[in-house]
Design an enzyme around this catalytic site. Structure first.
Site, PDB file in Angstrom:
ATOM      1  N   HIS A 166      -2.206   1.777  -0.111  1.00 24.93           N
ATOM      2  CA  HIS A 166      -3.007   2.825  -0.735  1.00 24.93           C
ATOM      3  C   HIS A 166      -2.649   4.228  -0.263  1.00 24.93           C
ATOM      4  CE1 HIS A 166      -5.251  -0.323  -2.563  1.00 24.93           C
ATOM      5  NE2 HIS A 166      -5.699  -0.779  -1.419  1.00 24.93           N
TER       6      HIS A 166
ATOM      7  N   HIS B 291      -8.306  -4.571  -8.550  1.00 27.06           N
ATOM      8  CA  HIS B 291      -8.649  -4.239  -7.165  1.00 27.06           C
ATOM      9  C   HIS B 291     -10.158  -4.099  -7.018  1.00 27.06           C
ATOM     10  CE1 HIS B 291      -9.116  -1.662  -3.578  1.00 27.06           C
ATOM     11  NE2 HIS B 291      -8.031  -2.302  -3.165  1.00 27.06           N
TER      12      HIS B 291
ATOM     13  N   ASP C  72      -2.720  -4.135   2.435  1.00 28.74           N
ATOM     14  CA  ASP C  72      -3.927  -3.315   2.289  1.00 28.74           C
ATOM     15  C   ASP C  72      -3.892  -2.122   3.245  1.00 28.74           C
ATOM     16  OD1 ASP C  72      -6.290  -2.520   1.184  1.00 28.74           O
ATOM     17  OD2 ASP C  72      -7.438  -4.284   1.767  1.00 28.74           O
TER      18      ASP C  72
END
Length: 360
Positions: A17, A168, A293
């Site tokens: 991310h 997600h 992640d």
């Protein structure tokens, strides 16, 4: 940080991310879910798309990260016009990040499903013009879910383009009764998995994967499949008695079939070998990939599980070389069209990996 060692040949991670400054206004939910000190460090790492991130990747032996803006992004924006503008701005920004290190980064498109027709147009632009490799949707969009009729054209466009949809997690639009007095259950501790698994099941039960235009649609779920692969037989048996006759719902196949044909699973945030093997058994050896992640999770423990071959000592079981390479980079590279992603030669490809048949 540990030095990379031994196999696998490459590591491509797919739920990683980032945070462009202009999306900061949507982070209140994330901040409320997480410890303040933890979030401060995570937000610093989210904003970094340069030296620090690349140095961490190098230290852990990560070849490529597939980037996406952190949840919830623009999907909580109530103004469709603003959301549409921000989607285009996000994709332009992400394409520039990828271009800054094209051998190290790839990216998922952002779309504003508040305006489904605009989302289809932006999807085509992001994939066809900007070179992004899929699309990531952070759960519901202002309380609406992807099985609803207004999103049919969008799902058809994803399938037509041959790219996956990463579903997600995000907070549910309303607090369930079982979270009363326990707000921590709404977020990543537990509620996110329930919400995201239910969203996938809505797609499945609505017949999306039976329709000709979306039969080939691939949906990616992280966190070892959000719990869906623990007991597929339970889905099949309860579907038969609780839905097909009582509610008049019909599917061409039992639910477990779609877990093997339309679901792709990543290991993001999961180091438990039984969860990994459940994903392999339920989705298939060619439909599981490693994800970290980052920066919400540390790289080290998850890559240690990969390099330990997800070994279960009690069963004297671990991933063989072929499965290790598939999960580390080959499966996701083939799905996203990343290079280099050499195909397994037909003459040497095994009929089974760790005893699990490989579909041709």
């Amino acid at each position: 940080m540990p030095e990379p060692c031994g196999r696998p040949e490459r590591i491509v991670t797919v739920e990683e991310h980032v945070l462009p400054d202009f999306l900061s206004e949507y982070l209140d939910g994330a901040r409320n879910n997480l410890d303040a000190a933890y979030w401060a460090e995570a937000e610093h790492r989210l904003r970094d798309v340069g030296h620090e991130r690349l140095a961490a990747m190098d230290a852990h032996g990560v070849t490529v990260q597939v980037l996406s803006p952190t949840a919830p992004g623009i999907q909580v924006e109530p103004d469709p016009a603003k959301a549409t503008r921000l989607a285009a701005r996000t994709n332009d920004w992400l394409a520039e990040v990828v271009a800054s290190a094209p051998d190290r980064f790839a990216g998922f498109a952002t779309v504003a499903l508040q305006n489904p027709a605009a989302a289809v147009r932006e999807l085509h632009r992001a994939i066809g013009e900007l070179g992004l490799v899929g699309v990531l949707v952070n759960g519901h969009t202002c309380g609406s879910y992807l099985d609803e009729p207004q999103y049919q054209e969008f799902l058809e466009a994803v399938a037509e383009l041959g790219v996956p949809l990463y579903l997600h997690p995000a907070n549910a639009p309303d607090a369930a009764a079982w979270t009363a007095g326990h707000p921590q259950l709404r977020g990543p501790l537990f509620g996110w998995g329930v919400e995201t698994a239910a969203h996938f099941l809505r797609l499945l039960c609505s017949g999306v994967f039976d329709r000709p235009a979306t039969r080939e649609l691939t949906v990616i779920l992280g966190h070892a499949g959000e719990g869906l692969l623990a007991a597929p037989s339970r889905l099949d048996s309860r579907w038969q008695v609780a839905n097909a006759q009582r509610h008049g719902l019909r599917l061409d196949h039992p639910p477990s079939h779609y877990l093997r044909t339309n679901l792709f699973v990543t290991t993001s945030g999961v180091t438990d070998p039984p969860a990994f093997w459940a994903a392999i058994a339920g989705a298939g050896a060619e439909r599981v990939a490693v994800a970290l992640d980052y920066p919400m999770e540390e790289m080290g423990p998850q890559l240690a599980a990969l390099r330990a071959r997800w070994r279960v000592d009690e069963l004297d079981a671990g991933a063989d070389d072929e499965l290790l390479e598939r999960v580390a980079w080959r499966n996701i590279s083939e799905l996203l069209g990343l290079t280099p992603a050499p195909a397994i030669p037909a003459t040497s490809a095994p009929a089974a990996i760790n005893g699990i048949p490989v579909r041709r």
